[in-house]
Design a protein around this motif. Structure first.
Motif, PDB file in Angstrom:
ATOM      1  N   SER A 123       0.861  -1.278   0.026  1.00  0.00           N
ATOM      2  CA  SER A 123       0.121  -0.077  -0.011  1.00  0.00           C
ATOM      3  C   SER A 123       0.887   1.147   0.097  1.00  0.00           C
ATOM      4  CB  SER A 123      -0.793   0.140   1.144  1.00  0.00           C
ATOM      5  OG  SER A 123      -1.800  -0.998   1.051  1.00  0.00           O
ATOM      6  N   SER A 136      -7.967  10.079  -4.244  1.00  0.00           N
ATOM      7  CA  SER A 136      -7.264   8.692  -4.379  1.00  0.00           C
ATOM      8  C   SER A 136      -6.569   8.277  -3.304  1.00  0.00           C
ATOM      9  CB  SER A 136      -6.532   8.883  -5.691  1.00  0.00           C
ATOM     10  OG  SER A 136      -5.289   9.638  -5.253  1.00  0.00           O
ATOM     11  N   LYS A 139      -9.457   6.640  -0.842  1.00  0.00           N
ATOM     12  CA  LYS A 139      -9.564   5.579  -1.430  1.00  0.00           C
ATOM     13  C   LYS A 139      -8.495   4.198  -1.014  1.00  0.00           C
ATOM     14  CE  LYS A 139     -10.868   3.260  -5.849  1.00  0.00           C
ATOM     15  NZ  LYS A 139     -11.252   3.319  -7.278  1.00  0.00           N
ATOM     16  N   MET A 140      -7.108   4.603  -1.224  1.00  0.00           N
ATOM     17  CA  MET A 140      -6.220   3.518  -1.065  1.00  0.00           C
ATOM     18  C   MET A 140      -5.992   3.522   0.661  1.00  0.00           C
ATOM     19  SD  MET A 140      -3.089   5.101  -3.444  1.00  0.00           S
ATOM     20  CE  MET A 140      -3.509   5.741  -5.000  1.00  0.00           C
ATOM     21  N   LEU A 142      -8.505   3.684   2.732  1.00  0.00           N
ATOM     22  CA  LEU A 142      -9.804   2.802   3.090  1.00  0.00           C
ATOM     23  C   LEU A 142      -9.793   1.400   2.646  1.00  0.00           C
ATOM     24  CD1 LEU A 142     -12.456   5.361   2.579  1.00  0.00           C
ATOM     25  CD2 LEU A 142     -11.481   4.614   4.935  1.00  0.00           C
ATOM     26  N   ARG A 143      -9.042   1.087   1.379  1.00  0.00           N
ATOM     27  CA  ARG A 143      -8.480  -0.047   0.804  1.00  0.00           C
ATOM     28  C   ARG A 143      -7.642  -1.053   1.675  1.00  0.00           C
ATOM     29  NH1 ARG A 143      -6.679   0.514  -4.445  1.00  0.00           N
ATOM     30  NH2 ARG A 143      -8.722   1.204  -5.159  1.00  0.00           N
ATOM     31  N   HIS A 144      -6.673  -0.338   2.292  1.00  0.00           N
ATOM     32  CA  HIS A 144      -5.819  -0.752   3.078  1.00  0.00           C
ATOM     33  C   HIS A 144      -6.354  -1.408   4.318  1.00  0.00           C
ATOM     34  CE1 HIS A 144      -1.750  -1.762   4.987  1.00  0.00           C
ATOM     35  NE2 HIS A 144      -2.205  -1.061   5.934  1.00  0.00           N
ATOM     36  N   ARG A 145      -7.196  -0.422   4.770  1.00  0.00           N
ATOM     37  CA  ARG A 145      -7.984  -0.755   6.089  1.00  0.00           C
ATOM     38  C   ARG A 145      -8.911  -2.090   5.897  1.00  0.00           C
ATOM     39  NH1 ARG A 145     -12.622   1.252   9.638  1.00  0.00           N
ATOM     40  NH2 ARG A 145     -11.923   0.857  11.688  1.00  0.00           N
ATOM     41  N   LEU A 146      -9.390  -2.057   4.689  1.00  0.00           N
ATOM     42  CA  LEU A 146     -10.426  -3.194   4.541  1.00  0.00           C
ATOM     43  C   LEU A 146      -9.540  -4.517   4.430  1.00  0.00           C
ATOM     44  CD1 LEU A 146     -13.273  -4.286   3.818  1.00  0.00           C
ATOM     45  CD2 LEU A 146     -12.537  -3.933   1.363  1.00  0.00           C
ATOM     46  N   TRP A 147      -8.510  -4.461   3.831  1.00  0.00           N
ATOM     47  CA  TRP A 147      -7.862  -5.585   3.791  1.00  0.00           C
ATOM     48  C   TRP A 147      -7.029  -5.955   4.931  1.00  0.00           C
ATOM     49  CZ3 TRP A 147      -8.142  -9.217   0.674  1.00  0.00           C
ATOM     50  CH2 TRP A 147      -8.379  -9.070  -0.817  1.00  0.00           C
TER      51      TRP A 147
END
Length: 173
Positions: A123, A136, A139-140, A142-147
């Motif tokens: 990330s 952006s 978005k990155m 939040l995607r890292h937090r989701l994973w």
């Protein structure tokens, strides 16, 4: 009675039947999910909602943490990778070849954290090259937090299933 006997009477070394182990796992994954690449999640939410100074603070903190993480990876990456692989391999052998319960408990903590570390590094590289604006970046992050949360949920599930299996099959002396 010496002090080690008293210590082991107070702190049960059977990890999967110990309440403190499960509290530690809950606190660990809660903290890791809250701190996204070293940035508290409430700061991300505040920056998305209000912008302005909170957004500038978020961008600055992310930049510092990404540079720090990538700097460590670029200077000592092979050594860190070698140590992490050694630690995971040693715990794996101690846990399942020698059947040491404490090593099993540590492996169920350390191995998923190693995966989160790899995801964090990925990330950070993605943010360094692709985060051109605040949207952006959000978005990155939040995607890292989701994973991180997905890895945490799978880890807690696998740990609890193995812990229940272990508690049911290994006799308590």
């Amino acid at each position: 009675m010496n002090w080690t006997d008293a210590l082991f009477d107070v702190i049960d070394m059977r990890s999967f039947s110990n309440l403190w182990y499960w509290i530690g796992i809950a606190v660990l994954w809660s903290s890791i999910s809250h701190w996204v690449l070293g940035v508290p999640f409430d700061l991300i939410q505040r920056a998305r909602k209000y912008g302005g100074e909170a957004e500038e603070d978020l961008i600055a903190i992310v930049r510092v943490n990404v540079n720090r993480l990538l700097g460590i990876a670029r200077s000592a990456g092979p050594w860190v990778l070698m140590f992490v692989c050694f630690a995971n391999s040693a715990l794996l052998v101690l846990a399942f070849f020698y059947r040491i319960e404490f090593a099993q408990a540590l492996l169920f903590i350390v191995f998923p954290l190693s995966i989160v570390g790899a995801v964090s590094l990925s990330s950070a590289q993605h943010i360094e090259t692709n985060a051109t604006d605040a949207q952006s970046l959000y978005k990155m992050l939040l995607r890292h937090r989701l994973w991180t949360q997905i890895i945490g949920m799978v880890s807690i599930f696998v740990t609890s299933m193995y812990g229940m299996y272990h508690n049911l099959t290994v006799p308590f002396w």
